[in-house]
Structure formats: C-alpha cells, structure tokens
Design a protein around this motif. Structure first.
Motif, PDB file in Angstrom:
ATOM      1  N   GLN A   1       3.953   3.693  24.117  1.00 53.67           N
ATOM      2  CA  GLN A   1       2.393   3.600  23.402  1.00 53.67           C
ATOM      3  C   GLN A   1       1.684   3.694  24.601  1.00 53.67           C
ATOM      4  O   GLN A   1       0.634   4.829  24.369  1.00 53.67           O
ATOM      5  CB  GLN A   1       2.834   2.628  22.966  1.00 53.67           C
ATOM      6  CG  GLN A   1       3.524   1.569  21.822  1.00 53.67           C
ATOM      7  CD  GLN A   1       3.133  -0.075  21.165  1.00 53.67           C
ATOM      8  OE1 GLN A   1       2.335  -0.754  21.781  1.00 53.67           O
ATOM      9  NE2 GLN A   1       3.485   0.262  19.602  1.00 53.67           N
ATOM     10  N   LEU A   2       2.073   3.275  25.785  1.00 54.17           N
ATOM     11  CA  LEU A   2       0.859   3.827  26.886  1.00 54.17           C
ATOM     12  C   LEU A   2       0.827   5.367  26.824  1.00 54.17           C
ATOM     13  O   LEU A   2      -0.489   6.053  27.377  1.00 54.17           O
ATOM     14  CB  LEU A   2       1.404   2.988  28.180  1.00 54.17           C
ATOM     15  CG  LEU A   2       0.968   1.389  28.016  1.00 54.17           C
ATOM     16  CD1 LEU A   2       0.988   1.005  29.262  1.00 54.17           C
ATOM     17  CD2 LEU A   2      -0.580   1.120  27.777  1.00 54.17           C
TER      18      LEU A   2
ATOM     19  N   ILE B   1      -7.119  -0.229  26.306  1.00 58.86           N
ATOM     20  CA  ILE B   1      -5.504  -1.095  25.417  1.00 58.86           C
ATOM     21  C   ILE B   1      -6.352  -2.584  25.047  1.00 58.86           C
ATOM     22  O   ILE B   1      -5.602  -3.349  24.511  1.00 58.86           O
ATOM     23  CB  ILE B   1      -4.374  -1.174  26.236  1.00 58.86           C
ATOM     24  CG1 ILE B   1      -4.426  -2.223  27.274  1.00 58.86           C
ATOM     25  CG2 ILE B   1      -3.564  -0.405  26.661  1.00 58.86           C
ATOM     26  CD1 ILE B   1      -2.877  -2.562  27.872  1.00 58.86           C
TER      27      ILE B   1
END
Length: 215
Positions: free
Chosen positions: A199-200, A63
């Motif tokens: 999202q993770l 990320i």
C-alpha cells in the motif's frame, strides 16, 4: 493580591513554555548534527538529507499521520544508518561488491546504531531507534536483522525503507554508479509486496507521478 498572583502564574507558565521550546530546539540541533555525521559517512550532503527527509514526511502525511509524528519522523529518519559510523572505511569505501563475510559485518551497523540510540526519553531518538533497527526488514520476511514481515515491521521503519531504497539506488556507490531515476522507479514497482509494504509502495508511486515527492 489576586492580580499579582495571576501575573506571577502567567510569568511562570511563559517561562516553562520558553524552556520547553529551548529543550526541543536543543534536541533537534543534536539530531541534525548526528544526521549530518551519518550522512557524511555515506558521502551525502545537506541538500540530499533535506530531500530525503521531505520525501519521508510527504509519504507520512499522505497516509494521514499527525504533524507531530511527521516532524519527528523527518528528523529520526536521518539517523537510520547511524551505526555505520562504527564501520571501517575498507568496507564502506570498497570499490567492489562486498564478500558474504563483509556483508555480514556491514549488517552489524544495525545493532551498533540501536546500542547508540537506546535508552533515551527523547521521542525523536526513540523513533530513530525503531527505524535503525527495522528499516532493513522486508515485507516478505527475508530482510534483516530480525526477520520481521508485513505489519510486524513498525510503520516508521516501513515509511523510511520505502524512501531509503530509492535514495540508495540513485546515489553513487564506490562499487557502482547511481541508477537512472526511471530505473529506480521501476525497481519500486518490482519490489511491491515483496520488499516493501504494497500500500505504501502504491501511494509512493502516485506521489512521485504527481510530483509531490522528489529526490
């Protein structure tokens, strides 16, 4: 005279740099030892600690977090359940599911860990305090110990909780055997947007499929 002064200043700078490196190594050594103690309480070995830390770091890098953040996270994550050192064996080693009162007692390890870690100026221990306090929160707000939801949960705790859940599922427990890895991955899919940052979770699954995260 000017040359001597420059040489002296250079020596002082080198000495400060050396002392800073030594302090950092001492801090890392302390965290490693605390992490080993916490892991041993759960019956984990050094290899499992390394695999877990590598998974957390890989997710953080994916990320775009800085290498300083990633390194601190890899060490801080090892102290996520440091408060379990204060729990009795009759709870941690019980060969059957815990009763509701026992579950509540186990949950006190969060506050016990926070009390142990709070007040430090060490960046790793500061991050570890956040992870210890919040990595049992859930994305939908139904976790513990503060009932935070969504992005109210600190990023470092969300990263750790995503990897910690898989590590827990594929580990033997006194009351159950380890899950097959494929079943653990399926639980990751099921828990998207409820237990974990969606999202993770998507990124985590992608890294798993590409072999960039391993347990």
């Amino acid at each position: 005279m000017k040359r001597q002064l420059l040489d002296h200043n250079r020596e002082l700078e080198n000495l400060v740099e050396q002392r800073t490196r030594q302090l950092r190594e001492h801090q890392l050594d302390l965290v490693r030892r605390l992490g080993l103690a916490a892991a041993a309480r759960r019956g984990h070995c050094g290899i499992r600690i390394a695999r877990f830390s590598n998974a957390v770091c890989a997710l953080a890098r994916a990320i775009g977090m800085s290498e300083n953040f990633v390194e601190n996270l890899g060490y801080a994550a090892q102290l996520r359940d440091i408060g379990q050192l204060s729990l009795p064996d009759r709870l941690l080693q019980k060969p059957a599911p815990l009763s509701p009162p026992e579950q509540e007692q186990v949950r006190t390890h969060v506050d016990l860990g926070v009390r142990l870690l709070t007040g430090s100026d060490c960046p790793i221990l500061k991050m570890a305090e956040q992870i210890c306090q919040f990595h049992h929160e859930r994305w939908d707000g139904t976790g513990y110990a503060r009932g935070l939801k969504g992005e109210e949960i600190p990023l470092c705790a969300r990263l750790v909780s995503r990897c910690d859940a898989v590590d827990a599922m594929i580990s033997d427990r006194p009351y159950r055997p380890a899950l097959e890895f494929s079943l653990a991955v399926e639980q990751v899919r099921i828990g998207r947007a409820t237990q974990f940052d969606p999202q993770l979770s998507e990124l985590f699954l992608d890294l798993l499929e590409r072999g960039q995260i391993g347990f």
